[in-house]
Design a protein around this motif. Structure first.
Motif: not given
Length: 421
Positions: A1-5, A262-266, A270-271
């Motif tokens: 999560x920390x490295x997610x742009x 979009x839900x599936x992609x997120x 792992x979001x």
């Protein structure tokens, strides 16, 4: 999560939503039975050329036809003519295109098949004023509707009564041929009669309904238009008209399907993701304020959703013009949202039209985060003043936060994606 742009993530979510409405993927699932006679294709909308190309590639029999799309949105087709016209304000090219579609379906028999490819933007691309009215009258109607703040259902109830092609009239002109409409819905609730003002899908709205809408929203229409609405000549075909008895209408892509993608992609990243609604309507700045309140609640109190979370919504908001600034409903929504989350860390958002264009400029929408308003202030831009002046494009352009993916070839309305980290 920390490295997610955040912007890369939000862009990937937009891409996933658009891909779910890709004509090349969805058209094949709705091919009609081949006719004894001719197969004629007609269509209109900002994604009509891509739909036509997809249909050409999927159909293994002879076809002919014509579709109209917005300037700059054409793609090459082999057997179907692609015309271009103006959007959102109609022009002479649109007038010629409407005549071309009506000519294409004239003289058909009961053995012939008409495939109508319909998507958002078709209302402006098919100006076809009735006898006694002019293109200038239809432009005036269109401008009054866009400035009124009326929901799309109300706007289309008016549009179809000042047209010879909308409100099922194109399908009526094709009778006795069977008409199968493949519709990409950009309308909350997915009523096909409201997409592009329903050229092949009639509905029950009457001219009395249209007159009430004009009065309710205080629209100033030309005297000739009001006289026409007072005349039985304005009456649109009824859905019960026997000319429509053998016709079919299929929603082949919609906001609901794209939001689920979009839900599936997120979740693959792992979001967790939640959908508020695929049919949100209302004034863009007010909807923006409500979404900001939800994002603040999640960011500061971890409710009603636990962070990290992606909050999604779709639908079509409206903008009541108060000034002559630049922008569209997505950028106006997001400017209001940005003001509402000013200084609240961990919130990042993208609001964009899935067709790639928001309003009259070249952006689909914009990005916003906790620092957007501060960056605007540093650039000499007062965010609240820009919102008051319907000038959201200028505000986001000043800080380099416009989202410009280019034309996408489809249109399932707006996508709002809010990441709370």
């Amino acid at each position: 999560m920390a490295d997610l742009d955040p912007r890369t993530f939000l862009t990937s979510i937009f891409d996933a939503a658009v891909a779910a409405a890709d004509p090349e993927k969805v058209v094949r699932n709705f091919l009609p039975e081949k006719p004894k006679g001719r197969t004629v294709v007609v269509g209109a909308g900002k994604g009509a050329a891509q739909l036509a190309r997809a249909f050409e590639r999927a159909w293994d029999g002879p076809i002919e036809g014509v579709v109209v799309t917005r300037y700059g949105y054409a793609v090459p087709c082999e057997r179907i003519r692609v015309l271009e016209a103006a959007h959102p304000v109609p022009d002479e090219a649109g007038l010629a295109a409407a005549r071309a579609l009506l000519d294409q379906v004239s003289g058909l028999t009961k053995d012939d098949l008409v495939v109508a490819l319909v998507c958002g933007g078709g209302s402006a691309l098919l100006p076809s004023p009735p006898e006694g009215l002019t293109l200038a009258d239809e432009i005036a109607v269109n401008e009054a509707l866009l400035a009124s703040g009326a929901p799309i259902s109300a706007m289309n109830a008016v549009r179809k009564h000042v047209s010879t092609i909308k409100g099922g009239r194109l399908a009526a002109a094709a009778a006795p041929a069977r008409v199968v409409s493949l519709v990409v819905s950009d309308i909350p609730g997915d009523n096909p009669a409201l997409v592009a003002s329903g050229p092949t899908a009639p509905d029950g709205a009457t001219r009395e309904d249209a007159k009430k809408i004009v009065a309710t929203y205080g629209m100033k229409l030309p005297p000739a238009v009001m006289a026409h609405l007072d005349s039985p000549a304005a009456d649109a075909p009824s859905p019960a008209d026997p000319r429509f008895a053998s016709n079919e209408v299929h929603i082949i892509a919609s906001a609901a399907v794209s939001l689920e993608a979009a839900v599936v992609a997120a979740r693959k990243m792992d979001i967790e993701a939640v959908i508020l609604s695929d049919a949100i309507e209302g004034e863009a700045r007010e909807v923006g304020s409500v979404h900001a309140a939800i994002a603040r609640e999640v960011a500061t109190r971890n409710r009603p959703f636990s962070k990290p979370v992606l909050i999604l919504s779709g639908g079509e908001t409206t903008v009541t013009l108060r000034a002559k600034g630049k922008g569209g409903r997505n950028s106006e929504f997001l400017l209001s949202f940005g003001i509402g989350i000013d200084g609240i860390a961990g919130i990042h958002a993208l609001a964009a039209d899935t067709d790639g264009i928001d309003g009259s400029e070249d952006n689909a929408g914009a990005f916003a985060d906790a620092g957007s308003v501060a960056r605007m202030r540093a650039a000499g831009v007062d965010a609240k003043a820009m919102l008051a002046g319907n000038d959201a494009w200028t505000a986001f352009n000043a800080v380099g936060d416009l989202f410009i993916p280019g034309p996408t070839g489809t249109n399932v309305n707006d996508l709002r994606a809010i990441l709370v980290r």
